[in-house]
Motif scaffolding. Structure first.
Motif, mmCIF file in Angstrom:
data_model
loop_
_atom_site.group_PDB
_atom_site.id
_atom_site.type_symbol
_atom_site.label_atom_id
_atom_site.label_comp_id
_atom_site.label_asym_id
_atom_site.label_seq_id
_atom_site.Cartn_x
_atom_site.Cartn_y
_atom_site.Cartn_z
ATOM 1 N N ALA A 103 0.812 -1.203 0.000
ATOM 2 C CA ALA A 103 0.000 0.000 0.000
ATOM 3 C C ALA A 103 0.852 1.262 0.000
ATOM 4 C CB ALA A 103 -0.930 -0.002 1.205
ATOM 5 N N VAL A 159 -9.232 5.169 -0.280
ATOM 6 C CA VAL A 159 -9.582 3.968 -1.033
ATOM 7 C C VAL A 159 -10.179 4.296 -2.401
ATOM 8 C CG1 VAL A 159 -9.870 2.459 0.956
ATOM 9 C CG2 VAL A 159 -11.815 3.757 0.131
ATOM 10 N N ARG A 191 -4.282 -1.456 -13.474
ATOM 11 C CA ARG A 191 -3.404 -1.390 -12.300
ATOM 12 C C ARG A 191 -2.320 -0.356 -12.552
ATOM 13 N NH1 ARG A 191 1.444 -4.019 -11.198
ATOM 14 N NH2 ARG A 191 1.127 -5.216 -13.092
ATOM 15 N N PHE A 251 -8.333 1.915 -4.617
ATOM 16 C CA PHE A 251 -7.371 1.058 -3.930
ATOM 17 C C PHE A 251 -8.088 -0.203 -3.489
ATOM 18 C CE2 PHE A 251 -4.971 -0.287 -0.157
ATOM 19 C CZ PHE A 251 -3.715 -0.377 -0.717
ATOM 20 N N ASP A 281 -4.481 -4.183 -1.853
ATOM 21 C CA ASP A 281 -3.127 -3.632 -1.760
ATOM 22 C C ASP A 281 -2.584 -3.075 -3.075
ATOM 23 O OD1 ASP A 281 -2.890 -4.037 0.960
ATOM 24 O OD2 ASP A 281 -2.043 -6.037 0.727
ATOM 25 N N GLN A 282 -3.451 -2.709 -4.001
ATOM 26 C CA GLN A 282 -3.010 -2.137 -5.271
ATOM 27 C C GLN A 282 -3.938 -1.002 -5.666
ATOM 28 O OE1 GLN A 282 -1.704 -4.918 -8.346
ATOM 29 N NE2 GLN A 282 -2.098 -6.567 -6.905
ATOM 30 N N TRP A 283 -3.414 -0.068 -6.449
ATOM 31 C CA TRP A 283 -4.204 1.029 -6.993
ATOM 32 C C TRP A 283 -4.574 0.717 -8.440
ATOM 33 C CZ3 TRP A 283 -6.348 5.107 -4.648
ATOM 34 C CH2 TRP A 283 -5.891 5.474 -3.392
#
Length: 153
Positions: A41, A66, A136, A101, A104-106
């Motif tokens: 994160a 988020v 991603r 988010f 654990d990824q944007w």
């Protein structure tokens, strides 16, 4: 939350269960490496607005967030990242894109904008159009909201 924001979050979460693809020139380009990588994160902490020379103008903190709606302010528009005062704001929709988010990824997602969203990937330097699905993103990638450049750090 507005219905558009709820929809953006829901769609993003659904697509994370599938292979997420970005599109380059109409062709699918898979953005996942063949071996899994661990992204944390803390990989992306800020979004930085860049001028034409690549110098920072403005930034937004993404820690603890988020979902962020990117666009330009208008009547009854809820935004997290307001690009109204940018040089190319006339090409930016009121709710142009979302940064979400999840796991654990944007991810960046085009919210049906007129002038699109692109991502210049730090890993290969290529620029991909975001079409139909969230894409991603990692620290070092540059988002193009219409012609406006935003660096993820």
């Amino acid at each position: 939350m507005t219905p558009a924001l709820l929809l953006a979050v829901a769609v993003s979460m659904i697509w994370t269960l599938y292979d997420l693809l970005c599109f380059k020139g109409g062709k699918e380009a898979e953005l996942y490496p063949t071996e899994p990588e661990v992204f944390h994160a803390h990989g992306i902490q800020r979004l930085i607005l860049l001028d034409q020379e690549g110098k920072p103008i403005k930034s937004w903190d993404l820690q603890g967030k988020v979902s962020q709606i990117i666009g330009k302010a208008g009547q009854d528009q809820e935004l997290d990242i307001d690009l109204s005062d940018c040089e190319y704001s006339s090409f930016i929709d009121f709710q142009h894109a979302a940064l979400n988010f999840c796991l654990d990824q944007w991810y960046v997602e085009d919210l049906g904008s007129q002038n699109g969203v692109k991502v210049r990937k730090v890993e290969d330097g290529e620029c991909y159009r975001v079409i139909h699905r969230p894409c991603r993103v990692v620290a070092g990638d540059i988002l193009y909201i219409a012609n406006t450049k935003l660096l993820l750090t």
